[in-house]
Motif scaffolding. Structure first.
Motif, PDB file in Angstrom:
ATOM      1  N   ILE A 100      36.871  41.312  48.347  1.00 46.97           N
ATOM      2  CA  ILE A 100      35.915  41.998  47.468  1.00 46.97           C
ATOM      3  C   ILE A 100      35.173  43.053  48.285  1.00 46.97           C
ATOM      4  O   ILE A 100      34.434  42.720  49.219  1.00 46.97           O
ATOM      5  CB  ILE A 100      34.919  40.990  46.858  1.00 46.97           C
ATOM      6  N   PRO A 101      35.328  44.340  47.972  1.00 47.93           N
ATOM      7  CA  PRO A 101      34.698  45.400  48.777  1.00 47.93           C
ATOM      8  C   PRO A 101      33.174  45.308  48.804  1.00 47.93           C
ATOM      9  O   PRO A 101      32.558  45.493  49.848  1.00 47.93           O
ATOM     10  CB  PRO A 101      35.166  46.691  48.089  1.00 47.93           C
ATOM     11  N   ASP A 102      32.546  45.046  47.657  1.00 50.47           N
ATOM     12  CA  ASP A 102      31.086  44.975  47.567  1.00 50.47           C
ATOM     13  C   ASP A 102      30.700  43.615  47.015  1.00 50.47           C
ATOM     14  O   ASP A 102      30.928  43.322  45.840  1.00 50.47           O
ATOM     15  CB  ASP A 102      30.556  46.096  46.666  1.00 50.47           C
ATOM     16  N   ILE A 103      30.105  42.777  47.854  1.00 53.75           N
ATOM     17  CA  ILE A 103      29.779  41.413  47.445  1.00 53.75           C
ATOM     18  C   ILE A 103      28.741  41.395  46.333  1.00 53.75           C
ATOM     19  O   ILE A 103      28.629  40.427  45.575  1.00 53.75           O
ATOM     20  CB  ILE A 103      29.288  40.595  48.664  1.00 53.75           C
ATOM     21  N   ASN A 104      27.958  42.482  46.201  1.00 45.63           N
ATOM     22  CA  ASN A 104      26.956  42.544  45.137  1.00 45.63           C
ATOM     23  C   ASN A 104      27.582  42.708  43.754  1.00 45.63           C
ATOM     24  O   ASN A 104      26.893  42.536  42.740  1.00 45.63           O
ATOM     25  CB  ASN A 104      25.987  43.704  45.390  1.00 45.63           C
ATOM     26  N   GLN A 105      28.871  43.058  43.705  1.00 44.72           N
ATOM     27  CA  GLN A 105      29.543  43.238  42.425  1.00 44.72           C
ATOM     28  C   GLN A 105      30.221  41.964  41.933  1.00 44.72           C
ATOM     29  O   GLN A 105      30.936  41.981  40.930  1.00 44.72           O
ATOM     30  CB  GLN A 105      30.587  44.358  42.544  1.00 44.72           C
ATOM     31  N   VAL A 106      29.975  40.848  42.628  1.00 44.59           N
ATOM     32  CA  VAL A 106      30.620  39.587  42.254  1.00 44.59           C
ATOM     33  C   VAL A 106      30.282  39.185  40.822  1.00 44.59           C
ATOM     34  O   VAL A 106      31.131  38.673  40.083  1.00 44.59           O
ATOM     35  CB  VAL A 106      30.206  38.466  43.243  1.00 44.59           C
ATOM     36  N   GLU A 107      29.022  39.420  40.402  1.00 42.12           N
ATOM     37  CA  GLU A 107      28.627  38.976  39.058  1.00 42.12           C
ATOM     38  C   GLU A 107      29.400  39.679  37.953  1.00 42.12           C
ATOM     39  O   GLU A 107      29.381  39.241  36.805  1.00 42.12           O
ATOM     40  CB  GLU A 107      27.124  39.165  38.836  1.00 42.12           C
ATOM     41  N   ASN A 108      30.074  40.776  38.278  1.00 41.35           N
ATOM     42  CA  ASN A 108      30.868  41.488  37.275  1.00 41.35           C
ATOM     43  C   ASN A 108      32.315  41.006  37.217  1.00 41.35           C
ATOM     44  O   ASN A 108      33.098  41.506  36.405  1.00 41.35           O
ATOM     45  CB  ASN A 108      30.847  42.995  37.568  1.00 41.35           C
ATOM     46  N   LEU A 109      32.673  40.050  38.074  1.00 39.86           N
ATOM     47  CA  LEU A 109      34.053  39.579  38.131  1.00 39.86           C
ATOM     48  C   LEU A 109      34.276  38.406  37.186  1.00 39.86           C
ATOM     49  O   LEU A 109      33.414  37.531  37.045  1.00 39.86           O
ATOM     50  CB  LEU A 109      34.408  39.151  39.561  1.00 39.86           C
ATOM     51  N   LYS A 110      35.448  38.367  36.569  1.00 39.61           N
ATOM     52  CA  LYS A 110      35.789  37.255  35.685  1.00 39.61           C
ATOM     53  C   LYS A 110      36.029  35.969  36.471  1.00 39.61           C
ATOM     54  O   LYS A 110      35.997  34.871  35.908  1.00 39.61           O
ATOM     55  CB  LYS A 110      37.023  37.606  34.862  1.00 39.61           C
ATOM     56  N   GLU A 111      36.256  36.104  37.781  1.00 40.99           N
ATOM     57  CA  GLU A 111      36.507  34.922  38.614  1.00 40.99           C
ATOM     58  C   GLU A 111      35.223  34.172  38.984  1.00 40.99           C
ATOM     59  O   GLU A 111      35.278  33.139  39.645  1.00 40.99           O
ATOM     60  CB  GLU A 111      37.233  35.332  39.905  1.00 40.99           C
ATOM     61  N   LEU A 112      34.065  34.687  38.583  1.00 41.60           N
ATOM     62  CA  LEU A 112      32.795  34.013  38.873  1.00 41.60           C
ATOM     63  C   LEU A 112      32.361  33.177  37.677  1.00 41.60           C
ATOM     64  O   LEU A 112      32.390  33.638  36.535  1.00 41.60           O
ATOM     65  CB  LEU A 112      31.701  35.037  39.193  1.00 41.60           C
ATOM     66  N   THR A 113      31.936  31.941  37.950  1.00 39.86           N
ATOM     67  CA  THR A 113      31.353  31.074  36.926  1.00 39.86           C
ATOM     68  C   THR A 113      30.039  30.517  37.455  1.00 39.86           C
ATOM     69  O   THR A 113      30.010  29.890  38.524  1.00 39.86           O
ATOM     70  CB  THR A 113      32.285  29.898  36.580  1.00 39.86           C
ATOM     71  N   VAL A 114      28.940  30.776  36.742  1.00 42.10           N
ATOM     72  CA  VAL A 114      27.640  30.224  37.127  1.00 42.10           C
ATOM     73  C   VAL A 114      27.575  28.779  36.644  1.00 42.10           C
ATOM     74  O   VAL A 114      27.755  28.502  35.455  1.00 42.10           O
ATOM     75  CB  VAL A 114      26.483  31.045  36.525  1.00 42.10           C
TER      76      VAL A 114
END
Length: 562
Positions: free
Chosen positions: A78-92
């Motif tokens: 992931i180039p920018d770790i701050n963009q993780v929340e925009n990824l479908k692979e993230l689940t809160v």
């Protein structure tokens, strides 16, 4: 002389509008700026995936808001770790708002590897594919939260958001700036004899104002747009090279006014009083950092009246910025402490007991006080229960206290007598103010000495009532009271200091009765806490059992069942 908040001549122009060039966590709408936690740069990821049958434990300490999630994509890709929340692979999987407490998050992967289970909700789980690699990630949204990995063999990855600092071998993380991207400023400056009126309102949460709101104020002679790059950094107001007002109460609300006087003095008036700072500036920009605050610029004021602030030659020479750690402020705080203790001797007569005070006293402590602290503490509880004075063997006489206060007063007088240069230089008006306060304190101490018996200030019937009720029920109260919610309410209403709130809250976890003893002693001493107010605190903190003991006619079982 500063104008009152009510006196104003509003000028209808754009001088009340906030600049659109503000932090990303501030929403600006003309004359209104509102805090909105959106970005923080607070993302951290555990350095290795969690395998089947494994469990990862995280602990949280402090206050703020954080989210725990799982990521099924390799963070290294992931180039920018701050963009993780925009990824479908993230689940809160867990969200927590923590306030002055410690919390934990236990994340467990099932034996088959298909489920991620959290301790907070064991009845449900997040399903992943059996062969997926799963990384745990934490997003600290705001606050001074400290996150620590307690499971051995795991660390936080060095690939983090831009507002994260790692310590303790990368097992501990928190925000560099606890309230990032929350700086805003009024787009146009005010000039001499002009002022701005503001309304401060805490943002409501569940219909109630947050207890954790705050506001910080600074000023700048130059346009802050040249200092801020709010869309690219996570900085807070302390990172800006501007003039800060650290003395301004951060919990201030309602109406404030910022004025630049004819002689270049910045005056900030609030319900807490007026704060002055010499700048000699012809214009200033008003800068703010918001946390759970909505700030509205109500009006711009222009003073058309003839100036009564003609500066004397001394004032013109002395016009400097006084830093908050200057000799003036240090001396003023010491004098406030000495005067408080001197007046306490008068109020409490011969049984004045510094060992029962909740704050630290600056200056030398007499040997008598040091030697007898344990004896005083042993008898203090008995005196409160029985309303009897301490025996003469352990009593601290007014003369001993007076001598100690005289020594502290002499130290301050000698200090301000040395007119230092540079940053510690104080203006003539400040010097005269301190000298006047010294003379007032000397008069108080002189009256105590000459009378042989300190003047007695009688308490009102309400104060006697709360003291009598607490003394009568002292033994049962130290066992029944839940101190923590009371401490929060007392701190929110400025009845106790933040240090007392933190200290007694921690003491309550290990020594419940001792914490309750100290809390009751503080309530008995505080003249601002009467019986009606104490009753309202107990009711708001839902301590009905305590209310039934103190007010059986009102909260007894028969009354409650009616």
């Amino acid at each position: 002389m500063a104008e009152s908040l009510e006196q104003s001549n509003p000028v209808a122009d754009s001088g009340c509008s906030f600049s659109s060039h503000c932090g990303r966590n501030v929403i600006v709408d003309g004359a209104t700026a509102r805090w909105n936690s959106d970005v923080s740069g607070g993302r951290v990821v555990v350095d290795k995936p969690i395998p089947p049958k494994a469990e990862l434990k995280l602990s949280f300490d402090g206050k703020g808001h954080a989210e725990v999630g799982i990521l099924t994509k390799d963070p290294a890709s992931i180039p920018d770790i701050n963009q993780v929340e925009n990824l479908k692979e993230l689940t809160v999987i867990q969200s927590a708002r923590i306030y002055k407490q410690t919390g934990t998050a236990n994340i467990k992967r099932s034996d088959c590897g298909r489920k991620i289970i959290t301790e907070a909700d064991k009845t449900s789980s997040v399903t992943v594919r059996r062969n997926d690699k799963v990384w745990v990630t934490v997003n600290i949204i705001f606050g001074d939260l400290e996150v620590e990995i307690e499971t051995e063999g795991y660390n936080f990855s060095n690939k983090t958001g831009g507002n994260i600092q790692l310590e303790n071998n990368d097992t501990w993380a928190n925000l560099k700036f606890p309230n990032p991207c929350a700086v805003c400023f009024v787009g146009k400056p005010i000039r001499r004899k002009e002022a701005l009126n503001f309304q401060i309102d805490p943002i409501l949460r569940d219909g109630k104002p947050s207890r954790n709101f705050s506001i910080k104020i600074a000023i700048s002679q130059s346009n802050p747009v040249n200092l801020m790059s709010g869309n690219d950094t996570y900085d807070d107001i302390t990172s800006l090279p501007v003039i800060h007002f650290d003395e301004f109460p951060k919990k201030c609300k309602n109406e404030i006014k910022i004025r630049l006087s004819q002689n270049g003095t910045v005056q900030i008036t609030s319900e807490k009083g007026t704060l002055n700072k010499e700048t000699n500036n012809d214009q200033i920009y008003c800068i703010f950092e918001l946390c759970r605050i909505k700030l509205h610029c109500k009006s711009k004021i222009v003073d058309f009246s003839p100036s009564v602030e003609t500066a004397s030659p001394i004032d013109q020479v002395d016009t400097i910025v006084v830093p908050p750690d200057s000799e003036y402020f240090r001396s003023k705080k010491m004098l406030e402490s000495i005067r408080y203790d001197a007046e306490s001797i008068s109020i409490h007569s011969n049984d004045f007991n510094p060992a029962m005070e909740s704050r630290n006293i600056v200056g030398d402590v007499s040997p008598l006080l040091v030697n007898n602290v344990s004896n005083i503490n042993n008898q203090a509880e008995y005196r409160i229960r029985s309303n009897e004075a301490l025996s003469p063997v352990y009593n601290i006489s007014p003369s001993h206290n007076k001598e100690e206060l005289n020594l502290r007063l002499q130290t301050v007088e000698e200090t301000i007598g040395i007119r230092e240069t540079g940053e510690k230089f104080m203006r003539q008006s400040q010097y005269e103010e301190l000298k006047s306060e010294i003379q007032t304190i000397k008069k108080i101490l002189s009256e105590i000495q000459s009378s042989g018996q300190p003047p007695t200030i009688h308490k009102t019937s309400t104060e006697k009532s709360v003291e009598t009720v607490l003394q009568k029920n002292y033994v049962i109260l130290i066992k029944m009271i839940e101190a923590v919610p009371l401490l929060d309410l007392l701190y929110a209403s400025d009845c106790i200091s933040h240090n007392d709130c933190e200290r007694l809250g921690k003491l309550f976890q290990s020594e419940r009765e001792n914490a309750n003893r100290e809390l009751l002693n503080i309530i008995i001493r505080r003249q601002s806490i009467d019986l009606d107010y104490f009753e309202s605190l107990l009711f708001e903190s839902k301590q009905i059992g305590v209310l039934a003991v103190l007010f059986p006619d009102k909260y007894g079982k028969k009354k409650l069942n009616q």
